[in-house]
Design a protein around this motif. Structure first.
Motif, PDB file in Angstrom:
ATOM      1  N   SER A 208      -5.208   3.931  -2.388  1.00 40.42           N
ATOM      2  CA  SER A 208      -5.448   3.123  -1.367  1.00 40.42           C
ATOM      3  C   SER A 208      -6.234   3.925  -0.192  1.00 40.42           C
TER       4      SER A 208
ATOM      5  N   VAL B 226      -5.196  -0.619   4.449  1.00 38.86           N
ATOM      6  CA  VAL B 226      -5.058   0.790   3.634  1.00 38.86           C
ATOM      7  C   VAL B 226      -5.625   1.977   4.553  1.00 38.86           C
TER       8      VAL B 226
ATOM      9  N   THR C  37       0.729  -1.255  -0.011  1.00 39.40           N
ATOM     10  CA  THR C  37      -0.006   0.123   0.061  1.00 39.40           C
ATOM     11  C   THR C  37       0.841   1.230  -0.113  1.00 39.40           C
TER      12      THR C  37
END
Length: 280
Positions: free
Chosen positions: A76, A201, A60
């Motif tokens: 994200s 995320v 991420t």
């Protein structure tokens, strides 16, 4: 003499050994195939399912660190994108139509959450091997498609871009949509696997949960959730730093995306070999 001949047992009938051997081989093949398919119905060992999610935190950071530098949006972490869309209503984005990139990311993320969550409900259980295997295989394909779009020159993949900032290329929305869609799979998987403390995320809630934990100073082995949250934060930060350095060193966007695709593929393979849950 005649009595002895009558009493003699008849000669044994020849057996078809090849037929018997073939039947055994067919039975073994059937059992092997059944065992292979039943493996995908196993629930995964809950002791190890958090490890791939920590790798997702690094992925991420790597993805967002790269995409924000190149295209001015996240794929994200949607909090920042929400602010960018809001600023776009008053024409205060740093890039022309920056709000469109952020809005595309938010919309694709929402669609991804709906699709992955419905897929989990359709397949069965969130910790089932086939659920996470298929989910991460799809994520791998989407990241690879995004990297291929940039690699193929369909959009500008140079960093920093040499294109006129006023020149808007709406084709950039394609990799943004693909990456945002697959990112949704990570957080849906974290919920399904029962590891909500590693959302993969989201940093804001993760930090809040980390520092507000009353047992934050407990011994290492006594607070595994705190350990996972701390590792998730550090890995996300390191991933974003790595994304910046890779883009700067290579002058290209796609290298980081190919690395993310490789990580997702490795996670997909991990799910296949991960041990199953031991029933009490």
């Amino acid at each position: 003499m005649l009595d002895e001949e009558k009493a003699a047992p008849p000669p044994p009938k020849p057996t078809n050994t090849s037929s018997g051997s073939s039947s055994c081989e067919h039975l073994d093949e059937t059992n092997h195939r059944t065992g292979f398919l039943s493996k995908f119905s196993d629930d995964l060992d809950p002791r190890f399912v958090y490890l791939p999610l920590l790798v997702c935190c690094f992925a991420t950071g790597l993805t967002d660190g790269t995409l924000y530098n190149a295209y001015g949006t996240f794929v994200s972490m949607q909090t920042g994108n929400t602010v960018f869309v809001a600023l776009g209503t008053s024409g205060q984005n740093n890039r022309p139509f920056g709000w469109a990139r952020s809005l595309t990311s938010i919309g694709s993320f929402i669609v991804g959450c709906v699709v992955f969550s419905r897929f989990h409900a359709l397949v069965g259980r969130g910790r089932q091997r086939r659920t996470v295997f298929i989910s991460f295989l799809v994520q791998t394909i989407f990241v690879a498609l995004a990297a291929g779009i940039v690699q193929g020159g369909l959009i500008d993949g140079r960093y920093p871009s040499r294109r006129d900032p006023a020149d808007v290329d709406f084709a950039e929305l394609a990799p943004i949509a693909l990456l945002s869609f697959q990112a949704a799979g990570q957080i849906v998987n974290s919920r399904g696997l029962g590891v909500a403390e590693v959302p993969t995320v989201v940093i804001t809630t993760l930090l809040c949960d980390l520092v507000s934990d009353p047992a934050i100073f407990a011994p290492f082995a006594a607070n595994p959730k705190r350990n996972k949250r701390a590792a998730a934060f550090v890995l996300t930060l390191v991933g974003a730093i790595a994304g910046g350095f890779i883009s700067k060193a290579t002058g290209l966007v796609q290298n980081s995306l190919w690395l993310v695709a490789a990580l997702k593929l490795a996670i997909t393979v991990f799910w296949f070999f991960c041990g199953k849950e031991k029933k009490a």
